[in-house]
Motif scaffolding. Structure first.
Motif, short mmCIF file in Angstrom:
data_model
loop_
_atom_site.label_atom_id
_atom_site.label_comp_id
_atom_site.label_asym_id
_atom_site.label_seq_id
_atom_site.Cartn_x
_atom_site.Cartn_y
_atom_site.Cartn_z
N VAL A 88 0.16 -3.13 5.64
CA VAL A 88 -1.07 -3.93 5.60
C VAL A 88 -2.28 -3.00 5.56
O VAL A 88 -3.22 -3.21 4.80
N LYS A 89 -2.25 -1.94 6.37
CA LYS A 89 -3.34 -0.96 6.36
C LYS A 89 -3.50 -0.36 4.96
O LYS A 89 -4.61 -0.21 4.46
N LEU A 90 -2.37 -0.03 4.34
CA LEU A 90 -2.41 0.55 3.00
C LEU A 90 -3.01 -0.44 2.01
O LEU A 90 -3.85 -0.08 1.18
N GLY A 91 -2.61 -1.71 2.11
CA GLY A 91 -3.15 -2.74 1.23
C GLY A 91 -4.65 -2.91 1.41
O GLY A 91 -5.40 -3.05 0.43
N ILE A 92 -5.10 -2.89 2.65
CA ILE A 92 -6.53 -3.03 2.94
C ILE A 92 -7.29 -1.83 2.38
O ILE A 92 -8.36 -1.98 1.78
N THR A 93 -6.72 -0.65 2.54
CA THR A 93 -7.35 0.57 2.01
C THR A 93 -7.50 0.48 0.50
O THR A 93 -8.56 0.80 -0.05
N LEU A 115 -7.61 -2.26 -1.31
CA LEU A 115 -8.57 -3.33 -1.59
C LEU A 115 -9.99 -2.82 -1.42
O LEU A 115 -10.84 -3.02 -2.30
N ILE A 116 -10.25 -2.14 -0.33
CA ILE A 116 -11.59 -1.61 -0.08
C ILE A 116 -11.95 -0.58 -1.15
O ILE A 116 -13.07 -0.56 -1.65
N GLY A 117 -10.97 0.25 -1.50
CA GLY A 117 -11.21 1.24 -2.55
C GLY A 117 -11.55 0.60 -3.88
O GLY A 117 -12.38 1.10 -4.64
N SER A 118 -10.93 -0.53 -4.17
CA SER A 118 -11.20 -1.20 -5.44
C SER A 118 -12.60 -1.80 -5.47
O SER A 118 -13.18 -2.02 -6.53
N LEU A 119 -13.18 -2.06 -4.30
CA LEU A 119 -14.53 -2.62 -4.24
C LEU A 119 -15.57 -1.60 -4.68
O LEU A 119 -16.67 -1.96 -5.10
#
Length: 121
Positions: free
Chosen positions: A100-105, A107-111
């Motif tokens: 989940v942490k990896l997914g959030i990272t 996602l934030i990076g894609s922003l």
């Protein structure tokens, strides 16, 4: 196999894991593969397959599912350390699982990526 096992107990535990995996989101095709391994009495391969499907699909598991995995590993005379990697998927109210942490990272990076504007269209 170099060990004696209570086949009924192992089969019951494996079926519990299959039900849990399906409930948690392992795909129907993967569940069918799991069942096929079992039909050919490839219990260890089926077990390894479902544990790896849970991990590779980043499917969060409960502490009960983790204990079930450890129990089956013991019944099959496999080393629990071979499956330590699955621990990071355990759901805990006080901890965010690594996938989940990896997914959030991500996602934030894609922003931070530039987005097309109306002028780009």
């Amino acid at each position: 196999m170099s060990y004696v096992r209570n086949t009924k107990v192992v089969d019951d535990q494996i079926m519990r894991l299959l039900i849990a995996a399906e409930f948690l989101g392992v795909s129907g095709k993967e569940v069918d593969s799991f069942k096929e391994y079992l039909e050919y009495n490839e219990t260890e391969i089926a077990f390894d397959f479902v544990v790896n499907r849970l991990y590779n699909n980043n499917i969060e598991i409960s502490p009960d599912v983790y204990r079930l995995i450890c129990n089956i590993s013991g019944l099959l005379a496999l080393s629990n350390s071979e499956y330590d990697f699955i621990r990071e998927l355990i759901r805990d109210d006080n901890k965010i699982p690594e996938p989940v942490k990896l997914g959030i990272t991500k996602l934030i990076g894609s922003l931070d990526q530039p987005r097309p504007t109306d002028m780009d269209l």
